[in-house]
Design a protein around this motif. Structure first.
Motif, PDB file in Angstrom:
ATOM      1  N   ASN A  92       4.745  44.146   9.244  1.00  0.00           N
ATOM      2  CA  ASN A  92       4.895  44.211  10.708  1.00  0.00           C
ATOM      3  C   ASN A  92       3.569  43.770  11.333  1.00  0.00           C
ATOM      4  N   VAL A  93       3.601  43.572  12.626  1.00  0.00           N
ATOM      5  CA  VAL A  93       2.399  43.102  13.319  1.00  0.00           C
ATOM      6  C   VAL A  93       1.272  44.137  13.225  1.00  0.00           C
ATOM      7  N   SER A  94       1.626  45.419  13.262  1.00  0.00           N
ATOM      8  CA  SER A  94       0.589  46.462  13.208  1.00  0.00           C
ATOM      9  C   SER A  94      -0.227  46.358  11.928  1.00  0.00           C
ATOM     10  N   PHE A 143       1.312  44.898  24.370  1.00  0.00           N
ATOM     11  CA  PHE A 143       2.105  45.831  23.575  1.00  0.00           C
ATOM     12  C   PHE A 143       1.166  46.893  22.987  1.00  0.00           C
ATOM     13  N   THR A 145       0.622  48.572  20.335  1.00  0.00           N
ATOM     14  CA  THR A 145      -0.011  48.539  19.005  1.00  0.00           C
ATOM     15  C   THR A 145      -1.278  47.677  19.005  1.00  0.00           C
ATOM     16  N   PHE A 194       5.196  41.147  27.028  1.00  0.00           N
ATOM     17  CA  PHE A 194       6.495  41.626  26.535  1.00  0.00           C
ATOM     18  C   PHE A 194       7.411  42.221  27.589  1.00  0.00           C
ATOM     19  N   ASP A 219      -1.270  37.954  20.331  1.00  0.00           N
ATOM     20  CA  ASP A 219      -0.042  38.567  19.819  1.00  0.00           C
ATOM     21  C   ASP A 219       1.098  37.687  20.322  1.00  0.00           C
ATOM     22  N   TYR A 221       4.340  37.685  19.396  1.00  0.00           N
ATOM     23  CA  TYR A 221       5.689  38.121  19.018  1.00  0.00           C
ATOM     24  C   TYR A 221       6.750  37.587  19.966  1.00  0.00           C
ATOM     25  N   GLN A 222       6.403  37.506  21.269  1.00  0.00           N
ATOM     26  CA  GLN A 222       7.414  37.055  22.242  1.00  0.00           C
ATOM     27  C   GLN A 222       7.331  35.548  22.492  1.00  0.00           C
ATOM     28  N   LEU A 244      11.272  39.523  13.967  1.00  0.00           N
ATOM     29  CA  LEU A 244      12.230  40.441  14.589  1.00  0.00           C
ATOM     30  C   LEU A 244      13.025  39.882  15.768  1.00  0.00           C
ATOM     31  N   LYS A 245      12.397  39.007  16.533  1.00  0.00           N
ATOM     32  CA  LYS A 245      12.971  38.674  17.845  1.00  0.00           C
ATOM     33  C   LYS A 245      13.488  37.243  17.872  1.00  0.00           C
TER      34      LYS A 245
HETATM   35  C1  LIG Z   1       4.478  41.714  21.947  1.00  0.00           C
HETATM   36  C2  LIG Z   1       4.874  42.591  20.793  1.00  0.00           C
HETATM   37  N1  LIG Z   1       3.982  42.874  19.826  1.00  0.00           N
HETATM   38  C3  LIG Z   1       4.302  43.636  18.778  1.00  0.00           C
HETATM   39  C4  LIG Z   1       5.572  44.162  18.646  1.00  0.00           C
HETATM   40  C5  LIG Z   1       5.939  44.979  17.446  1.00  0.00           C
HETATM   41  O1  LIG Z   1       4.872  45.296  16.585  1.00  0.00           O
HETATM   42  P1  LIG Z   1       5.168  45.819  15.109  1.00  0.00           P
HETATM   43  O2  LIG Z   1       5.642  44.647  14.305  1.00  0.00           O
HETATM   44  O3  LIG Z   1       3.899  46.374  14.622  1.00  0.00           O
HETATM   45  O4  LIG Z   1       6.235  46.867  15.220  1.00  0.00           O
HETATM   46  C6  LIG Z   1       6.542  43.900  19.644  1.00  0.00           C
HETATM   47  C7  LIG Z   1       7.923  44.417  19.619  1.00  0.00           C
HETATM   48  O5  LIG Z   1       8.415  45.187  18.887  1.00  0.00           O
HETATM   49  C8  LIG Z   1       6.168  43.095  20.731  1.00  0.00           C
HETATM   50  O6  LIG Z   1       7.053  42.809  21.705  1.00  0.00           O
END
Ligand SMILES: Cc1ncc(COP(=O)(O)O)c(C=O)c1O
Length: 415
Positions: A92-94, A143, A145, A194, A219, A221-222, A244-245
């Motif tokens: 995961n990203v964390s 986000f 994290t 996000f 980051d 993710y989006q 995930l997305k």
């Molecule tokens: C911008 C962003 N960063 C990180 C995450 C998730 O982080 P991780 O993979 O650690 O759960 C999300 C959504 O779940 C997100 O929208």
């Protein structure tokens, strides 16, 4: 939308892909920014994993799974315009952030060798007597994290600086400019925010960071799978994202990319045996890091998730990020127009070029609205003060219209 992309969207029937996603025949699904729908080919890849495990046991590692992990690094490299050898996989990203953050600990402490090595990677000459770089800058739109990695390091003397968003939608470069100084080790912020979908100007921000000797981590993710990307051309030093997305690959797989010079300058202090260059010599007494992206990997990867992620990636590769992006932005613009017309308060960036996959509609009771819509088979999402909608390439104009109309009906009915 450029003329080429408009042509590619019109010229290909993206809606033909709806059949790839069984969820779409059961619900109006407008929550891809939380979790992309499962494609049939993701399910098929997961079955492939199960068949190999059942048939081969541990031999599947050498016969199939290590190669599959390599192919996934290539997929992730492809989607950010870099070679797969520069990718570190993470669950995961964390975890990806934790591994990267661990390598900055010596910089925060003022360790000379790390400060010098990073200075060279950034082409930056630290001045004599400069203070240690104990600060990490993030924003109120990021986000959690992202900030949490460095809040957890406060016992080590690390300080998190959180920049507010002046309009609740974006964070302009000027706001960063006043927060980055010679104590700043890193700016960590989103490529796309996000809750608001606002796209950050990463090349401009990278210039600002590098002029002051700070690193930039995005980051994404989006953004990944939505915004055509070449991570190196963005100027960022570190880039994290996951499946995930907008990559339709489900939970369990994410990645970290580091600019090669930065990767070489940094040494993780949190690690695992998949990061070693001599992994299969099983030598507990020595640690030599791989000289590619795997330097920042940890332990045994989540192989079922890697298979699932490859299913999603095959779809993204087939359709192409440009086409997905163009259609997503077009549907977002429709949602904004319809919500305006219905008298709803839209919280989104209006300029299509500055908005990615989501928009907010203001609500005093977003959770109740989301539950009410779910009862009607419309899946959207709640975030503080907003109902969040994220149409994807596989949605239709009428799904977007139905969702906006349902939100307007709930708003008219009142609490
Ligand atoms: C911008 C962003 N960063 C990180 C995450 C998730 O982080 P991780 O993979 O650690 O759960 C999300 C959504 O779940 C997100 O929208």
């Amino acid at each position: 939308m450029t003329a080429d992309v408009a042509e590619s969207v019109r010229g290909r029937d993206l809606l033909a892909y709806r059949d790839e996603f069984p969820l779409l025949s059961n619900a109006t699904y407008l929550n891809t920014c939380s979790l992309g729908a499962l494609p049939r080919r993701g399910r098929a890849k997961l079955h492939e994993f199960l068949d190999q495990w059942e048939r081969l046991g541990a031999s599947a590692w050498y016969g199939h799974w290590m190669a599959e992990l390599g192919a996934l690094r290539e997929d992730f490299g492809w989607v950010i315009g870099r070679p797969g050898s520069e990718i570190a996989l993470a669950p995961n990203v964390s975890v990806a952030l934790a591994s990267f953050a661990s390598a900055l600990d010596p910089l925060h402490r003022g360790d000379e060798a790390t400060t010098r090595a990073l200075g060279e990677a950034l082409d930056w000459r630290p001045s004599r007597g400069a203070p240690s770089r104990t600060r990490v800058v993030t924003t109120a739109l990021d986000f959690p994290t992202l900030g949490h990695q460095w809040l957890a390091r406060s016992p080590l003397g690390v300080e998190l600086v959180v920049i507010p968003s002046p309009d609740g939608l974006t964070v302009p470069l000027d706001s960063f400019a006043s927060a980055i100084d010679e104590r700043t080790a890193l700016v960590a912020t989103g490529h796309v925010y996000f809750t608001t979908g606002a796209v950050q100007d990463l090349p401009g921000l990278a210039r600002l960071c590098h002029e002051r000797g700070a690193l930039l981590l995005a980051d994404a993710y989006q953004a990944t799978g939505l915004i055509p990307t070449n991570a190196a051309a963005l100027g960022v030093d570190a880039y994290v994202s996951g499946s995930l997305k907008w990559l339709f690959g489900g939970p369990g797989t994410a990645f970290l990319w580091l600019r090669p010079a930065v990767r070489q300058a940094l040494v993780p202090t949190t690690t695992g045996w998949f990061s070693g260059s001599r992994q299969f010599e099983f030598d507990v007494a020595s640690l030599e890091f791989a000289d590619d992206g795997r330097k920042f990997e940890m332990g045994t990867p989540a192989v079922p998730s890697a298979f699932l992620a490859r299913g999603g990636m095959s779809l993204v590769r087939e359709i192409g990020v440009e086409a997905m992006h163009a259609r997503t932005v077009e549907l977002g613009a429709s949602a904004i127009r319809l919500a305006d017309a219905a008298g709803l308060e839209v919280r989104a960036v209006r300029d299509d070029a500055q908005r990615a996959g989501m928009l907010g509609i203001r609500s005093a009771t977003p959770r109740a609205v989301v539950a009410e819509l779910a009862a009607q088979g419309i899946i959207v999402d709640a975030r503080p003060d907003i109902v969040r909608l994220s149409p994807a390439f596989y949605n239709t104009e009428s799904e977007v219209a139905d969702a906006v109309e349902a939100i307007a009906r709930v708003a008219r009915a009142g609490p």
